[in-house]
Design an enzyme around this catalytic site. Structure first.
Site, mmCIF file in Angstrom:
data_model
loop_
_atom_site.group_PDB
_atom_site.id
_atom_site.type_symbol
_atom_site.label_atom_id
_atom_site.label_comp_id
_atom_site.label_asym_id
_atom_site.label_seq_id
_atom_site.Cartn_x
_atom_site.Cartn_y
_atom_site.Cartn_z
ATOM 1 N N GLU A 135 0.811 -1.226 0.000
ATOM 2 C CA GLU A 135 0.000 0.000 0.000
ATOM 3 C C GLU A 135 0.846 1.279 0.000
ATOM 4 O O GLU A 135 0.368 2.325 0.438
ATOM 5 C CB GLU A 135 -0.935 -0.008 1.210
ATOM 6 C CG GLU A 135 -1.957 -1.134 1.168
ATOM 7 C CD GLU A 135 -3.030 -0.935 2.223
ATOM 8 O OE1 GLU A 135 -4.146 -0.548 1.858
ATOM 9 O OE2 GLU A 135 -2.740 -1.147 3.420
ATOM 10 N N HIS A 188 -0.475 5.483 7.773
ATOM 11 C CA HIS A 188 -1.629 4.638 7.415
ATOM 12 C C HIS A 188 -1.740 3.560 8.481
ATOM 13 O O HIS A 188 -0.793 2.814 8.720
ATOM 14 C CB HIS A 188 -1.451 3.987 6.045
ATOM 15 C CG HIS A 188 -2.430 2.864 5.826
ATOM 16 N ND1 HIS A 188 -3.796 3.046 5.953
ATOM 17 C CD2 HIS A 188 -2.261 1.545 5.555
ATOM 18 C CE1 HIS A 188 -4.413 1.898 5.755
ATOM 19 N NE2 HIS A 188 -3.500 0.964 5.514
ATOM 20 N N HIS A 237 -4.521 0.746 10.886
ATOM 21 C CA HIS A 237 -5.777 0.028 11.051
ATOM 22 C C HIS A 237 -6.244 0.194 12.494
ATOM 23 O O HIS A 237 -6.871 -0.704 13.049
ATOM 24 C CB HIS A 237 -5.592 -1.454 10.709
ATOM 25 C CG HIS A 237 -4.938 -1.701 9.385
ATOM 26 N ND1 HIS A 237 -4.176 -2.816 9.115
ATOM 27 C CD2 HIS A 237 -4.944 -0.968 8.241
ATOM 28 C CE1 HIS A 237 -3.730 -2.755 7.860
ATOM 29 N NE2 HIS A 237 -4.173 -1.634 7.322
ATOM 30 N N HIS A 269 -11.410 -0.806 6.833
ATOM 31 C CA HIS A 269 -9.981 -1.010 6.660
ATOM 32 C C HIS A 269 -9.169 -0.199 7.679
ATOM 33 O O HIS A 269 -8.460 -0.767 8.495
ATOM 34 C CB HIS A 269 -9.626 -0.627 5.216
ATOM 35 C CG HIS A 269 -8.186 -0.742 4.858
ATOM 36 N ND1 HIS A 269 -7.736 -0.648 3.559
ATOM 37 C CD2 HIS A 269 -7.069 -0.906 5.596
ATOM 38 C CE1 HIS A 269 -6.418 -0.781 3.527
ATOM 39 N NE2 HIS A 269 -5.991 -0.931 4.759
HETATM 40 ZN ZN LIG Z 1 -3.957 -1.003 5.207
#
Ligand SMILES: [Zn+2]
Length: 247
Positions: free
Chosen positions: A83, A102, A104, A174
């Site tokens: 990603e 980024h 979760h 996500h």
């Molecule tokens: Zn992710």
């Protein structure tokens, strides 16, 4: 160079050290676990950023950090994060952004699933959009059978467009992305996005929470955001201490 100056435009070695610390801090604060990543633009205006090779954030060392370009390429043959396009496409569209997280982190995810928006409820999170944190709906771009991951420049671009000029965007089912004008600011925002989400969820169990007004969010962001260094210093000392103890 003062501590604050170095956060704005650190030399490459110092930036690497800070990015290693950011990885470990975000794990310790419960924002990253075996997954998720944090990156830093290499210098103001640069079309390159530092991001680890594909590795659990808690294991990242300075040697693992690779210079990536805005097409998500890095030299060498070590596996890269699937990603990485999240970071590349945000840097491409947001010259003001110097670092991206980024994650979760679990408390924010419910707000990506339901109509109730994530909004600032505490003065430490005035950086959140006051009416609604934007939510990225991947099926609009990848159809209804994707793995929900941002594995291409096209998907990264659509996520960056959803983020637009905000600090945080949620990704349905996500996680989230957090952007800031320095590594310290992005780390601070990622931690307090999770804290705000937790408190907002708890408040909903009692009734309808009163949110910060747009004016309160702006004022508190200006006051508290300017003190992100204090949090960074405490969190960095914690991870340094723990690393030394485990040697
Ligand atoms: Zn992710």
């Amino acid at each position: 160079m003062t501590d604050t100056d170095s956060a704005i435009d650190p030399d490459p070695t110092e930036l690497r050290e800070q990015l290693v610390a950011a990885n470990h801090i975000l794990v310790r604060q419960g924002v990253l676990d075996a997954f998720g990543h944090v990156s830093a633009r290499t210098a103001a205006g640069a079309d390159t950023f530092l991001l680890s090779r594909n590795l659990a954030p808690g294991s990242v060392t300075a040697d693992d950090l690779l210079v990536h370009d805005l097409d998500g390429r890095a030299s060498g043959d070590r596996p890269l994060y699937l990603e990485r396009f999240i970071h590349a496409e945000i840097y491409r569209r947001r010259p003001d952004v110097m670092a991206v997280v980024h994650s979760h982190s679990p408390s924010v995810i419910p707000f990506s699933l339901c109509a109730t928006p994530l909004r600032p409820v505490i003065h430490m999170a005035g950086f959140l959009a006051s009416e609604r944190t934007p939510v990225y709906e991947i099926s609009d771009y990848a159809g209804d059978a994707s793995d929900l991951l941002i594995t291409s420049a096209g998907l990264g671009a659509s996520l960056a467009i959803t983020l637009a000029g905000d600090s945080v965007a949620l990704m349905r089912g996500h996680g989230s992305v957090t952007a800031g004008s320095s590594l310290r600011e992005s780390v601070y925002r990622a931690v307090y996005t999770e804290v705000n989400a937790r408190i907002q969820l708890e408040a909903h169990s009692l009734g309808n929470p009163r949110y910060l007004s747009a004016g309160e969010a702006k004022s508190s962001d200006e006051t508290v955001g300017g003190q992100a260094d204090r949090a960074w210093n405490v969190w960095r000392d914690q991870v340094t201490q723990e690393r030394n103890q485990s040697k």
